[in-house]
Design an enzyme around this catalytic site. Structure first.
Site, PDB file in Angstrom:
ATOM      1  N   LYS A   1      51.927 -30.986  59.501  1.00 24.53           N
ATOM      2  CA  LYS A   1      50.785 -31.756  59.005  1.00 24.53           C
ATOM      3  C   LYS A   1      49.774 -32.028  60.098  1.00 24.53           C
ATOM      4  CE  LYS A   1      52.629 -33.991  54.918  1.00 24.53           C
ATOM      5  NZ  LYS A   1      52.743 -35.249  54.173  1.00 24.53           N
TER       6      LYS A   1
ATOM      7  N   LYS B   1      54.413 -20.447  46.654  1.00 28.56           N
ATOM      8  CA  LYS B   1      54.948 -21.419  45.695  1.00 28.56           C
ATOM      9  C   LYS B   1      53.826 -22.066  44.881  1.00 28.56           C
ATOM     10  CE  LYS B   1      55.319 -25.529  48.610  1.00 28.56           C
ATOM     11  NZ  LYS B   1      56.156 -26.512  49.245  1.00 28.56           N
TER      12      LYS B   1
ATOM     13  N   LYS C   1      49.177 -27.330  44.405  1.00 28.98           N
ATOM     14  CA  LYS C   1      47.813 -27.734  44.111  1.00 28.98           C
ATOM     15  C   LYS C   1      46.865 -27.311  45.229  1.00 28.98           C
ATOM     16  CE  LYS C   1      44.822 -31.207  42.367  1.00 28.98           C
ATOM     17  NZ  LYS C   1      44.359 -32.409  43.039  1.00 28.98           N
TER      18      LYS C   1
END
Ligand code: TRP
Length: 334
Positions: free
Chosen positions: A110, A196, A199
């Site tokens: 991240k 995968k 969003k």
């Protein structure tokens, strides 16, 4: 006595079939066997740059979505309505080894994402995220935590924190929680079955569980099947993903008979897609109806969640009271 399960989810404000089959359906099913605590973690959602106008809206939206798919309101809480999570998180900072937290792959991923994409700003909160997660889990003395592979490292850290705490206070106070690894299907994007369902990849790459019928069917109808790259005798990623969806949606008979067609070399993709479309629609219609009802009673539902958060908070407060007693902090009841 029933064993305790705890799990949490960030308030992303949407839910797709990858989330549903991969995690949230499991939350629903576990309710039959365990005492469940399910949190929508808004404190965690602040660790990355975010829109202050959207956070509260998304938190409620996630609550509504979870309830619409079958999570019981009485098992749900909002993390910031139980501020003891943050308090215990602070205490745990002193039982978490810097070197171990530095090693967390989710932080590395991240923080490098954030360097590339946005301002380059990386908060201390993002670094400290897994310590707050340990507090989420241990504050309820959960036996099991249903999470995916990607969270195993955070669970390991949680056990280390519990262990160090127990050693320091000289008492086996915290239960060491176990990961509940249920085999859940990993759903791929129908537009690109090599990645995968998610969003962040864009509109085409996820199917909202509350999508309207036309959109849902269109997305299945345009699913990628063969790309020509598949080796002879091997099922392509796209076809495998459609079969996976069919099985996940519980359409076992269709799955068996279409698989027979496939093995005989007679599978028509249109038949497979029709079956998947209908199976997903069967779930989707129930969810859409349940959500409409929730939205029509929004006020009552919000009240119910405030009540359940308050009730769940009592458990958390008791833990923090005991922790203060054990660690030498003042423990005054006002
Ligand atoms: N980190 C989890 C995720 O990204 C969310 C989470 C926060 C969580 N606190 C938790 C999961 C406690 C399980 C238990 O999905």
């Amino acid at each position: 006595m029933k064993k305790r399960v705890l799990s949490c989810i960030q308030p992303t404000g949407h839910m797709h079939f990858g989330n549903y089959f991969g995690a949230n359906k499991n939350w629903v099913d576990l309710q039959a066997e365990y005492e469940c605590f399910y949190g929508v973690v808004d404190y965690h959602a602040m660790t990355m740059p975010y829109d202050v106008k959207k956070l509260r809206v998304n938190t409620w939206e996630m609550i509504f979505n979870l309830m619409a798919i079958g999570v019981k309101g009485e098992n749900l809480f909002v993390q910031s309505l139980v501020p003891e999570h943050a308090e215990l998180g602070w205490i745990f900072n002193n039982f978490a080894a810097m070197g171990r937290v530095e090693n967390m792959t989710q932080f590395k991923d991240k923080s490098s994402d954030s360097k590339e994409k946005s301002s380059g700003f990386i908060s201390v909160g993002l670094f400290d995220y897994p310590v707050l997660q340990a507090a989420d889990i241990l504050i309820y003395k959960a036996d099991y935590v249903p999470v995916g592979e990607d969270q195993k490292q955070h669970l390991e850290l949680t056990r280390e924190i519990a262990n160090r705490f127990n050693n320091q206070v000289g008492k086996e106070y915290f239960v060491l929680p176990e990961t509940l690894l249920t085999k859940t299907p990993k759903i791929k994007s129908t537009a690109d079955p090599s990645r995968k369902m998610s969003k962040s990849a864009g509109e085409k790459h996820y199917i909202n569980v509350f999508a309207d019928e036309a959109r849902l069917l269109k997305q299945i109808r345009s699913a990628v099947t063969d790309t020509g790259e598949t080796t002879e005798g091997q099922m392509s990623d796209g076809v495998a993903n459609l079969f996976e969806l069919l099985k996940a949606a519980g359409a076992d008979e269709d799955h068996t008979s279409l698989m027979k067609d496939y093995e005989a070399g007679q599978l028509k993709y249109v038949d497979l897609k029709d079956a998947v479309g209908q199976a997903l629609l069967g779930l989707n219609q129930g969810f859409v109806a349940a959500k409409a009802e929730i939205l029509a009673n929004k006020k009552d539902v919000k009240y119910q969640i405030k009540q359940s958060s308050e009730r769940i908070r009592k458990v958390a407060q008791e833990t923090v009271r005991e922790v203060k007693e054990l660690t030498g902090l003042l423990n005054v009841k006002f």
